[in-house]
Motif scaffolding. Structure first.
Motif, PDB file in Angstrom:
ATOM      1  N   LEU A 193      55.292  31.114  56.609  1.00 23.49           N
ATOM      2  CA  LEU A 193      53.852  31.474  56.580  1.00 23.49           C
ATOM      3  C   LEU A 193      53.590  31.836  54.859  1.00 23.49           C
ATOM      4  O   LEU A 193      52.518  31.440  54.341  1.00 23.49           O
ATOM      5  N   LEU A 194      54.624  32.581  54.394  1.00 26.08           N
ATOM      6  CA  LEU A 194      54.328  32.656  52.671  1.00 26.08           C
ATOM      7  C   LEU A 194      54.349  31.580  52.140  1.00 26.08           C
ATOM      8  O   LEU A 194      53.514  31.274  51.300  1.00 26.08           O
ATOM      9  N   GLY A 195      55.140  30.397  52.477  1.00 22.07           N
ATOM     10  CA  GLY A 195      55.095  29.244  51.771  1.00 22.07           C
ATOM     11  C   GLY A 195      53.702  28.392  51.949  1.00 22.07           C
ATOM     12  O   GLY A 195      53.425  27.876  51.058  1.00 22.07           O
ATOM     13  N   LEU A 196      53.084  28.540  53.214  1.00 20.40           N
ATOM     14  CA  LEU A 196      51.742  27.829  53.423  1.00 20.40           C
ATOM     15  C   LEU A 196      50.691  28.609  52.809  1.00 20.40           C
ATOM     16  O   LEU A 196      49.922  27.861  52.190  1.00 20.40           O
ATOM     17  N   ALA A 197      50.665  29.909  52.729  1.00 22.60           N
ATOM     18  CA  ALA A 197      49.568  30.564  52.040  1.00 22.60           C
ATOM     19  C   ALA A 197      49.762  30.538  50.710  1.00 22.60           C
ATOM     20  O   ALA A 197      48.538  30.461  50.085  1.00 22.60           O
ATOM     21  N   ALA A 198      50.867  30.754  50.168  1.00 20.88           N
ATOM     22  CA  ALA A 198      51.123  30.821  48.672  1.00 20.88           C
ATOM     23  C   ALA A 198      52.051  30.072  48.233  1.00 20.88           C
ATOM     24  O   ALA A 198      53.168  30.579  47.770  1.00 20.88           O
ATOM     25  N   PRO A 199      51.936  28.818  47.999  1.00 26.22           N
ATOM     26  CA  PRO A 199      53.067  27.942  47.845  1.00 26.22           C
ATOM     27  C   PRO A 199      53.874  28.093  46.365  1.00 26.22           C
ATOM     28  O   PRO A 199      54.966  27.963  46.218  1.00 26.22           O
ATOM     29  N   ASP A 200      53.255  28.767  45.423  1.00 25.31           N
ATOM     30  CA  ASP A 200      53.403  29.169  44.227  1.00 25.31           C
ATOM     31  C   ASP A 200      54.027  30.744  44.204  1.00 25.31           C
ATOM     32  O   ASP A 200      53.850  31.232  43.168  1.00 25.31           O
ATOM     33  N   TYR A 201      54.531  31.405  45.083  1.00 31.01           N
ATOM     34  CA  TYR A 201      54.693  32.759  45.176  1.00 31.01           C
ATOM     35  C   TYR A 201      55.775  33.121  44.137  1.00 31.01           C
ATOM     36  O   TYR A 201      55.730  34.177  43.471  1.00 31.01           O
ATOM     37  N   LEU A 202      56.624  32.180  43.774  1.00 32.33           N
ATOM     38  CA  LEU A 202      57.670  32.542  42.778  1.00 32.33           C
ATOM     39  C   LEU A 202      56.921  32.925  41.429  1.00 32.33           C
ATOM     40  O   LEU A 202      57.589  33.461  40.639  1.00 32.33           O
ATOM     41  N   GLU A 203      55.655  32.440  41.170  1.00 34.82           N
ATOM     42  CA  GLU A 203      55.158  32.567  40.033  1.00 34.82           C
ATOM     43  C   GLU A 203      54.146  34.096  39.944  1.00 34.82           C
ATOM     44  O   GLU A 203      53.547  34.269  39.057  1.00 34.82           O
ATOM     45  N   ARG A 204      54.058  34.835  40.981  1.00 35.11           N
ATOM     46  CA  ARG A 204      53.154  35.842  41.220  1.00 35.11           C
ATOM     47  C   ARG A 204      53.735  37.154  41.103  1.00 35.11           C
ATOM     48  O   ARG A 204      54.930  37.115  41.565  1.00 35.11           O
ATOM     49  N   GLU A 205      52.920  38.023  40.878  1.00 36.44           N
ATOM     50  CA  GLU A 205      53.125  39.469  40.908  1.00 36.44           C
ATOM     51  C   GLU A 205      52.935  40.001  41.977  1.00 36.44           C
ATOM     52  O   GLU A 205      51.812  39.388  42.612  1.00 36.44           O
ATOM     53  N   VAL A 206      54.013  40.513  42.839  1.00 36.00           N
ATOM     54  CA  VAL A 206      53.596  40.862  44.450  1.00 36.00           C
ATOM     55  C   VAL A 206      53.421  42.276  44.799  1.00 36.00           C
ATOM     56  O   VAL A 206      53.974  43.063  44.056  1.00 36.00           O
ATOM     57  N   PHE A 207      52.138  42.408  45.486  1.00 36.20           N
ATOM     58  CA  PHE A 207      51.989  43.820  45.796  1.00 36.20           C
ATOM     59  C   PHE A 207      51.982  43.913  47.452  1.00 36.20           C
ATOM     60  O   PHE A 207      51.284  43.302  47.940  1.00 36.20           O
ATOM     61  N   CYS A 208      52.593  45.142  48.041  1.00 37.67           N
ATOM     62  CA  CYS A 208      52.887  44.827  49.018  1.00 37.67           C
ATOM     63  C   CYS A 208      52.290  46.368  49.882  1.00 37.67           C
ATOM     64  O   CYS A 208      52.834  47.324  49.322  1.00 37.67           O
ATOM     65  N   CYS A 209      51.574  46.531  50.828  1.00 33.40           N
ATOM     66  CA  CYS A 209      51.355  47.758  51.544  1.00 33.40           C
ATOM     67  C   CYS A 209      51.345  47.709  53.167  1.00 33.40           C
ATOM     68  O   CYS A 209      50.505  46.702  53.397  1.00 33.40           O
ATOM     69  N   GLY A 210      51.898  48.635  53.940  1.00 31.35           N
ATOM     70  CA  GLY A 210      51.503  48.455  55.123  1.00 31.35           C
ATOM     71  C   GLY A 210      52.648  49.335  55.705  1.00 31.35           C
ATOM     72  O   GLY A 210      53.528  50.105  55.308  1.00 31.35           O
ATOM     73  N   PRO A 211      52.709  49.208  57.202  1.00 32.85           N
ATOM     74  CA  PRO A 211      53.881  49.963  57.863  1.00 32.85           C
ATOM     75  C   PRO A 211      55.276  49.582  57.342  1.00 32.85           C
ATOM     76  O   PRO A 211      55.444  48.514  56.717  1.00 32.85           O
ATOM     77  N   GLU A 212      56.269  50.712  57.380  1.00 34.59           N
ATOM     78  CA  GLU A 212      57.524  50.341  56.762  1.00 34.59           C
ATOM     79  C   GLU A 212      58.331  49.271  57.407  1.00 34.59           C
ATOM     80  O   GLU A 212      58.828  48.533  56.483  1.00 34.59           O
TER      81      GLU A 212
END
Length: 354
Positions: A204-223
């Motif tokens: 799913l990550l690859g489909l939604a953001a194919p260039d994820y390796l180039e991005r600054e990632v912020f994550c929030c949610g249940p542990e």
């Protein structure tokens, strides 16, 4: 005559917040809007949080909430809360917090903000009410008037439980550079769904953001959700120095163990002088300053109780403590003599301004 430029006043936590409106978002989720009674403006970084003092039965309760509004709209401040099973503070807010009610608040605090990590490309990944800091940061970028480069992935149980869906889709329709990816576990009856279904994973990550390796990632949610995101990124070779997360839950696997360089002893007594209260108490080294204060009837505002939110920050004027925190205090604050009462153990004689 030269016209005088008015001086802008900004809110500080010396002044209460007044609820001016509330908006139901999804089941058990409400956005509360606050203003300063003095008319002061709000200044904070998108993604930061505040701690509210709630007058629940049994005494004041302190709870920490991310600010869901943007500092680019400084006349008000909003928080968006979700009542979980067994929640006390948030349930009290949903049942009792209405326009005209004033609450004491402390903050803002926290370093979870894209402005602290400049990048050309961002990836926001959230689940449930973890969408709130992402909403603040995305609104801030939208209000700047420039086209950002943000991929926004949000996971929910079903489409009807996606918080801020209409507002985010409106922003994405007005500028380029905000790509939305909704992921749900199940659909709503009689409501066609064309988005993603299932759990967050590498595919799913690859489909939604194919260039994820180039991005600054912020994550929030249940542990558990953030753990799955971290594992997915790490397994794909992502530079984890560019991964940032926000959590008000105890870290996974945290046993409360003290590092090897300090050994606290239940049998060894320490002495704490609460100078503003005029009280001196004796306790075991293994007891935190927050617990000792509560036993003595001294109120120190606290939120998470494990060193994340920073609500219980107090000034230490003498003595030594052993503090193991989880990011709720800065190195500059520590250098200035501040400690977090919830995760500081007294060693010998200690004095604090409480």
């Amino acid at each position: 005559m030269t016209a005088m430029t008015p001086t802008l006043a900004f809110w500080t936590d010396d002044e209460p917040l007044e609820c001016v409106s509330f908006l139901p978002e999804t089941p058990d989720v409400v956005t509360f809007t606050f203003q300063a009674p003095s008319g002061a403006l709000f200044r904070f970084k998108p993604g930061q949080f505040i701690t509210l003092e709630l007058s629940v039965p049994g005494g004041p309760l302190h709870r920490t909430y991310t600010i869901s509004s943007s500092p680019s709209r400084p006349t008000s401040l909003t928080i968006t809360v979700k009542a979980q099973d067994g929640s006390i503070g948030t349930r009290w807010m949903l049942d009792n917090l209405r326009p005209g009610v004033r609450l004491r608040a402390t903050g803002p605090g926290g370093t979870f903000s894209h402005v602290n990590y400049p990048s050309d490309k961002y990836l926001f990944i959230s689940a449930g009410s973890g969408i709130t800091p992402m909403m603040s940061m995305t609104t801030y970028m939208y209000d700047a008037g420039r086209d950002p480069d943000v991929v926004f992935i949000n996971c929910a149980r079903r489409p009807s439980e996606i918080i801020f869906r209409q507002r985010l889709e409106h922003m994405a329709s007005r500028i380029t550079g905000i790509e939305l990816a909704w992921v749900v576990g199940q659909t709503d009856r009689y409501q066609p769904w064309t988005g993603y279904r299932g759990r967050f994973n590498q595919l799913l990550l690859g489909l939604a953001a194919p260039d994820y390796l180039e991005r600054e990632v912020f994550c929030c949610g249940p542990e558990s959700f953030m753990t799955s995101v971290r594992e997915a990124l790490a397994g794909l070779g992502f530079d984890m120095d560019r991964y940032h997360q926000e959590s008000f839950h105890a870290p996974v696997g945290d046993t409360g163990a003290v590092p090897d360089d300090v050994t606290l002893d239940q049998e060894i007594k320490a002495q704490i002088a609460f100078t503003a209260s005029g009280l001196t108490v004796e306790c075991a080294e293994t007891e935190t300053l927050l617990a000792a204060a509560r036993s003595a009837g001294i109120v120190i505002p606290s939120g998470c109780t494990f060193g994340v939110c920073g609500t219980c920050k107090i000034k230490k004027t003498a003595g030594q403590v052993h503090m193991v925190h989880n990011g709720g205090i800065t190195d500059d604050d520590i250098a200035d003599g501040y400690i977090l009462a919830c995760c500081s153990n007294p060693i010998g004689k200690v004095a604090v301004e409480v």
